[in-house]
Design an enzyme around this catalytic site. Structure first.
Site, PDB file in Angstrom:
ATOM      1  N   HIS A   1       0.831  -1.213   0.000  1.00 27.30           N
ATOM      2  CA  HIS A   1       0.000   0.000   0.000  1.00 27.30           C
ATOM      3  C   HIS A   1       0.867   1.266   0.000  1.00 27.30           C
ATOM      4  CE1 HIS A   1      -3.776  -2.228   0.681  1.00 27.30           C
ATOM      5  NE2 HIS A   1      -3.047  -2.993   1.474  1.00 27.30           N
TER       6      HIS A   1
ATOM      7  N   ASN B   1     -10.276  -3.253   1.735  1.00 27.34           N
ATOM      8  CA  ASN B   1      -9.945  -3.096   0.317  1.00 27.34           C
ATOM      9  C   ASN B   1     -11.208  -2.770  -0.468  1.00 27.34           C
ATOM     10  OD1 ASN B   1      -7.114  -3.668   0.365  1.00 27.34           O
ATOM     11  ND2 ASN B   1      -7.554  -5.852   0.522  1.00 27.34           N
TER      12      ASN B   1
END
Length: 486
Positions: free
Chosen positions: A55, A128
């Site tokens: 990320h 997510n």
């Protein structure tokens, strides 16, 4: 010379099982005594300096969450206490596998990490844009991410490593199907949904627990990029999603999401698992809406851009371990690993006092006995730095989580259900829901990604597609044959 045929810990201790965490019974929870798991996660969190190991490329914004429906029969959490109640939020979007300078439009899941600054502390719903993931056990997470990063010899991305891992991990098939569908390249961050993904729990004022899954549905409508347009933008505007989000908020076009929760009572779990053959706590599976309808909860709106990207987005440190009274965890093995792994990553990446930074600081009073360390800007002053033991025993105040436990059963050990697990039905169901043109784009995207990998790996992966649906396997095989003949 290193012996690559025998897997050991970093201390040279032979590893008996590198596939399954030590759990209390087949369902879990995960035991802290599993040093191999802990060592893998700790080392994995320390493999990059200074960007996030996953990320790394992200965008963020502040906003508000407003309650629109009463769910107090399920949870005592004060942020849900009354219809109309608002809570300040911060949301960080991200790609997962790429480096900080990678393109926003790459085919990848998107992180959807949402913080609620509640009067009882910070609640971080770190999920997510997909309701599932590639794995069901956190012990394989470092291995999986290594395949998504760069080859240790060539320093190039390796399709062979990616597909070798997936072909040997059929539990990944559901998420692979999502990734290579249209949803794998969303049109920016505003036009995609968000999910808590894991099974969590809600606890009401009577101490009753239900299991739950969180969903955030975009009000802007779902929009995705086709493969060609995503690739074009990667070369011409690699910060496409960042630009789109920032400009929309700056222009007063505030993106919104409807927040829902699915609820499964504890007395429903056994019957549902027996009927479907799926675990309620398996991150590679969804709860069908027909079985557990979505319950509306509220609306999330993003309405303020950060003033300083590094201070407020790059140093934002979220963790699923941050929950408030009325919310709880579950035996989900991936979640159990993330509860340790994420906070540990922030301790390493940002520092032991990262929670004192403005973006991470709770909006409620804080009192603890933690002291000193790097960047201790709010170090407790002259207040006592210890909490004395009560000789007569503790007298719980009724504050805090006070959540009911769940029953742990079974002998502690490493349990592998992969020989009997159903990793194909839900992936096949998703394939069968697609329109013919969406199916064609799915198999084309997969074939393009697989064409350079060795035939042994292709055949192993094709068998998984075929088990999900014969037409799925045939479609990919036909596309591959055309590409390879060229």
């Amino acid at each position: 010379m290193t012996d690559t045929t025998r897997l050991t810990t970093a201390s040279g201790i032979p590893v008996a099982d590198n596939q399954n965490s030590v759990t209390a019974g087949p369902r879990g929870a995960v035991l802290l005594q599993d040093f191999h798991l802990i060592e893998k996660l700790q080392h994995f969190n320390r493999e990059r300096i200074p960007e996030r190991v996953v990320h790394a490329k992200g965008s963020g914004a502040y906003g508000t969450f407003t309650v629109t429906h009463d769910i107090t029969k399920y949870t005592k959490a004060k942020l849900f206490g009354a219809v109309g109640k608002t809570t300040e939020t911060f949301l960080r979007f991200s790609t997962v596998g790429g480096e900080k300078g990678s393109a926003d439009t790459e085919r990848d899941p998107r992180g959807f990490a949402l913080r609620f600054y509640t009067e009882e502390g910070n609640w971080d719903l770190v999920g997510n844009n997909t309701p599932t993931f590639f794995l069901k056990d956190g012990i394989k997470f470092p291995d999986f991410i290594h395949t998504q990063k760069r080859d240790p010899q060539t320093n190039l991305k390796s399709p062979t490593a990616v597909w070798d891992f997936w072909s040997r991990t059929p539990e990944s098939l559901h998420q692979v199907t999502i990734l290579f569908s249209d949803r794998g390249t969303p049109d920016g961050y505003r036009h995609m949904d968000g999910f808590g993904s894991h099974t969590f729990s809600l606890i009401n004022a009577a101490g009753e627990r239900v299991w739950c899954k969180w969903h955030l549905k975009t009000r802007q409508g779902i929009r995705n990029l086709d493969a060609a347009e995503a690739q074009r933008l990667a070369g011409t505007d690699p910060d496409y999603a960042q630009r789109d989000l920032f400009n929309a908020i700056a222009n007063g076009d505030f993106p919104q999401w409807d927040v829902y929760v699915q609820v499964m009572r504890e007395d429903q779990v056994a019957a549902w698992e027996a009927r479907t053959g799926w675990s309620a706590f398996d991150l590679t599976k969804v709860w069908p809406h027909a079985d557990f309808p979505r319950i509306p909860v509220g609306v999330l709106e993003l309405n303020r851009n950060p003033d300083n990207y590094h201070a407020e987005v790059e140093q934002a440190a979220l963790s699923p371990s941050h929950i408030v009274p009325g919310l709880g965890f579950s035996p989900d093995k991936m979640l159990q690993s993330r509860l340790f792994g994420y906070h540990d990553a922030q301790l390493y990446r940002v520092g032991t006092n990262h929670q004192q930074l403005p973006v991470n600081r709770p909006r409620c009073p804080v009192h603890h006995q933690q002291r000193d360390g790097y960047m201790a800007v709010d170090n407790g002053g002259a207040a006592r730095n210890y909490d004395p033991v009560q000789a007569g025993g503790s007298n719980p105040s009724g504050l805090g989580h006070g959540e009911p436990g769940w029953v742990l059963e079974g002998v502690a050990g490493r349990y592998d259900d992969r020989a009997t697990a159903d990793d194909f039905t839900q992936a096949g169901n998703l394939f069968r829901l697609m329109t013919p043109d969406a199916k064609d784009r799915l198999v084309t995207n997969i074939a393009n990604a697989m064409q350079s990998v060795p035939d042994e790996i292709r055949q192993r992966q094709l068998a998984h597609f075929t088990k999900a649906d014969p037409a799925y396997g045939q479609g990919v095989a036909a596309k591959l044959a055309t590409l390879i003949q060229r």
